[in-house]
Enzyme design. Structure first.
Site, PDB file in Angstrom:
ATOM      1  N   ASN A  37      25.233 -54.574  -6.051  1.00  0.00           N
ATOM      2  CA  ASN A  37      26.448 -55.191  -5.518  1.00  0.00           C
ATOM      3  C   ASN A  37      27.273 -54.222  -4.677  1.00  0.00           C
ATOM      4  OD1 ASN A  37      28.384 -57.150  -5.175  1.00  0.00           O
ATOM      5  ND2 ASN A  37      29.213 -57.012  -7.252  1.00  0.00           N
ATOM      6  N   TYR A 159      41.495 -57.547 -11.077  1.00  0.00           N
ATOM      7  CA  TYR A 159      40.072 -57.845 -10.939  1.00  0.00           C
ATOM      8  C   TYR A 159      39.556 -58.454 -12.246  1.00  0.00           C
ATOM      9  CZ  TYR A 159      35.067 -57.286 -10.698  1.00  0.00           C
ATOM     10  OH  TYR A 159      33.726 -57.546 -10.719  1.00  0.00           O
ATOM     11  N   HIS A 213      36.843 -52.701 -18.059  1.00  0.00           N
ATOM     12  CA  HIS A 213      36.496 -52.190 -16.725  1.00  0.00           C
ATOM     13  C   HIS A 213      36.861 -50.723 -16.536  1.00  0.00           C
ATOM     14  CE1 HIS A 213      35.110 -55.923 -14.993  1.00  0.00           C
ATOM     15  NE2 HIS A 213      36.174 -56.547 -15.445  1.00  0.00           N
ATOM     16  N   GLU A 263      26.888 -51.037 -18.145  1.00  0.00           N
ATOM     17  CA  GLU A 263      26.498 -51.821 -16.965  1.00  0.00           C
ATOM     18  C   GLU A 263      26.390 -50.930 -15.725  1.00  0.00           C
ATOM     19  OE1 GLU A 263      29.639 -54.791 -16.836  1.00  0.00           O
ATOM     20  OE2 GLU A 263      30.445 -53.861 -15.041  1.00  0.00           O
ATOM     21  N   GLU A 340      24.960 -61.773 -21.275  1.00  0.00           N
ATOM     22  CA  GLU A 340      26.071 -62.283 -20.454  1.00  0.00           C
ATOM     23  C   GLU A 340      25.575 -63.427 -19.572  1.00  0.00           C
ATOM     24  OE1 GLU A 340      27.841 -59.288 -17.974  1.00  0.00           O
ATOM     25  OE2 GLU A 340      29.489 -60.599 -17.356  1.00  0.00           O
ATOM     26  N   TRP A 403      38.473 -49.439 -11.598  1.00  0.00           N
ATOM     27  CA  TRP A 403      38.639 -50.887 -11.762  1.00  0.00           C
ATOM     28  C   TRP A 403      37.602 -51.386 -12.742  1.00  0.00           C
ATOM     29  CZ3 TRP A 403      34.557 -53.940 -10.748  1.00  0.00           C
ATOM     30  CH2 TRP A 403      33.568 -53.433  -9.868  1.00  0.00           C
TER      31      TRP A 403
HETATM   32  O1  KDG Z   1      29.058 -55.666  -9.708  1.00  0.00           O
HETATM   33  C1  KDG Z   1      30.069 -55.474 -10.616  1.00  0.00           C
HETATM   34  C2  KDG Z   1      30.272 -56.694 -11.485  1.00  0.00           C
HETATM   35  O2  KDG Z   1      29.071 -57.262 -11.879  1.00  0.00           O
HETATM   36  C3  KDG Z   1      31.045 -56.305 -12.694  1.00  0.00           C
HETATM   37  O3  KDG Z   1      32.285 -55.819 -12.350  1.00  0.00           O
HETATM   38  C4  KDG Z   1      31.200 -57.465 -13.652  1.00  0.00           C
HETATM   39  O4  KDG Z   1      32.091 -55.986 -15.290  1.00  0.00           O
HETATM   40  C5  KDG Z   1      31.448 -56.984 -15.028  1.00  0.00           C
HETATM   41  C6  KDG Z   1      30.853 -57.731 -16.134  1.00  0.00           C
HETATM   42  O5  KDG Z   1      30.997 -57.273 -17.265  1.00  0.00           O
HETATM   43  O6  KDG Z   1      30.233 -58.757 -15.888  1.00  0.00           O
HETATM   44 MG    MG Z   2      31.708 -55.314 -17.277  1.00  0.00          MG
END
Ligand code: KDG
Ligand code: MG
Length: 403
Positions: A37, A159, A213, A263, A340, A403
């Site tokens: 992404n 966000y 985040h 992640e 998820e 973020w």
């Molecule tokens: O590419 C970044 C997003 O997938 C991410 O910010 C989403 O934190 C996220 C999540 O837990 O799904």
């Molecule tokens: Mg996440």
């Protein structure tokens, strides 16, 4: 099973996806997800310039050897671009192997450990009431687990939170990074009220998850994890940036709230200290960012020694190819926790086809040989790549923040 062709399909049905197709002389082909992404074309260049030419003529059945050829052979190890590129090749090769065997992928991995895969939904709202409405909708759809996020009073935009119900929260349509404002003080004073409200309205059985985040310092994260203990979260995700793995010790010393991380990790080495010191409870690296099935199953095995379970990242930037393969992995992996699930927009389902089903908050794996996901290359061409950026976060005084 000699590889005769390997090429990328870059398409943007609502958001960007990079898909690798590997074709063998016998005509059997495999599909892998190479989407990173906001940095999509870096992986495209890595694959097209440095990886795909080296695959032609290799035996597609030698997945392990090809993995090490790409990992050790590059000299430059790890990192999101490298590991996403290797993952795309790996996923496509496992798809080929399973198709050639005439088996759904989960059978090759070792067969079913469960009948269905529990998922969690995203429930966001500008305030607590709006979020509770979303939770209510998702509970009625059958979800047993919800990730709850709200706007924070006094902060204009955050966000991870939609302005209106049903809107996408991630500005995949923002060509250059948009800017949000962040206040840890305001967030910490607000967020426990959200969990209290969800517990009060929905009782103890619903699993509650929350994503921080990476925005807190270790001592702030310890305060939050300790304060929200009475609400029995399923997990608190990414409460601090995890470069300094030792910082999790501080959080752990203060709280029994389960912690999810990973992640943005792409290697087993990112997890080693966290796992060995028993500082986390869930690993989140998705197959498409962590070197594919070949590498992520090693992470899952290491995690299992410490009673740590999987909870793969599955936001909409992970393509249906990644999700489809993940559902096979989740069906097999002994130490599965949760998956998820942030549904893709309907248009994505016209470009990609898949055979998994969604029933009552769970995925049911498909029986098609391979991972069960394919792409309509002609239709994909109708949605050309559009540059899209993730946002940035600044403190109220203008300092660039996580973020
Ligand atoms: O590419 C970044 C997003 O997938 C991410 O910010 C989403 O934190 C996220 C999540 O837990 O799904
Ligand atoms: Mg996440």
């Amino acid at each position: 099973m000699i590889i005769s062709d390997a090429y990328l399909i870059v398409t943007s049905p609502g958001r960007n996806f990079v898909t690798l197709k590997i074709v063998t002389e016998s005509g059997v082909y495999g599909i892998g997800d190479a989407t990173l992404n906001g940095r999509e074309l870096a992986v495209v260049a890595y694959l097209e310039e440095h990886v795909l030419p080296t695959l032609i003529g290799r035996d597609a059945s030698r997945i392990e050897d090809i993995w090490h050829f790409l990992y050790r052979g590059a000299y430059w190890r790890r990192g999101p671009v490298t590991m996403s590129a290797i993952a795309a090749v790996d996923l496509a090769l496992w798809d080929i192997k399973a198709k050639a065997a005439g088996m759904p992928l989960y059978q090759l991995l070792g067969g079913k450990s469960r009948e269905r895969v529990m998922t969690y939904a995203h429930c966001t709202g500008k305030d607590i009431d709006a979020c509770l409405n979303e939770v209510d909708k998702h509970v009625k759809l059958g979800y047993r687990a919800v990730r709850v996020q709200t706007g924070v009073p006094g902060i204009p935009t955050t966000y991870g939170v939609t302005k209106k119900a049903g809107e996408r929260y991630e500005p995949a349509d923002s060509e250059l990074p948009s800017e949000n404002v962040w206040s840890t003080e305001k967030y910490l004073n607000h967020v426990p009220k959200l969990f209290a409200a969800v517990r009060e309205q929905f009782g103890e059985d619903l699993h509650i998850l929350h994503d921080v985040h990476h925005r807190l310092t270790p001592i702030e994260a310890a305060r939050l994890a300790k304060e929200v203990e009475p609400y029995h979260l399923f997990w608190l995700e990414d409460c601090v940036p995890a470069e300094n793995q030792e910082s999790f010790r501080l959080i752990r010393q203060h709280s029994t709230t389960p912690l999810a991380v990973g992640e943005v990790f792409n290697s087993i080495h990112d997890y080693r200290e966290l796992l060995e010191a028993q500082l986390i409870d869930y690993v989140r690296t998705p197959l498409s960012h962590g070197g594919g099935i070949t590498h992520v199953r090693r992470i899952a095995d290491l995690a299992s020694l410490y009673h740590v379970r999987t909870g793969f990242h599955g936001a909409t930037d992970l393509s249906p190819v990644c999700l489809g393969a993940a559902i096979h992995f989740d069906t097999w992996v002994p130490n599965f926790g949760i998956q998820e699930h942030m549904p893709h927009e309907a248009i994505v389902g016209t470009v990609f086809s898949y055979d998994y089903e969604f029933v009552d908050g769970h995925f049911i794996v498909g029986e098609t040989p391979g991972h069960g996901v394919d792409i309509d290359e002609q239709l994909a061409k109708q949605y050309p790549y559009k540059r899209a950026s993730l946002p940035v976060n600044r403190l109220e005084d203008g300092t660039l923040w996580h973020w």
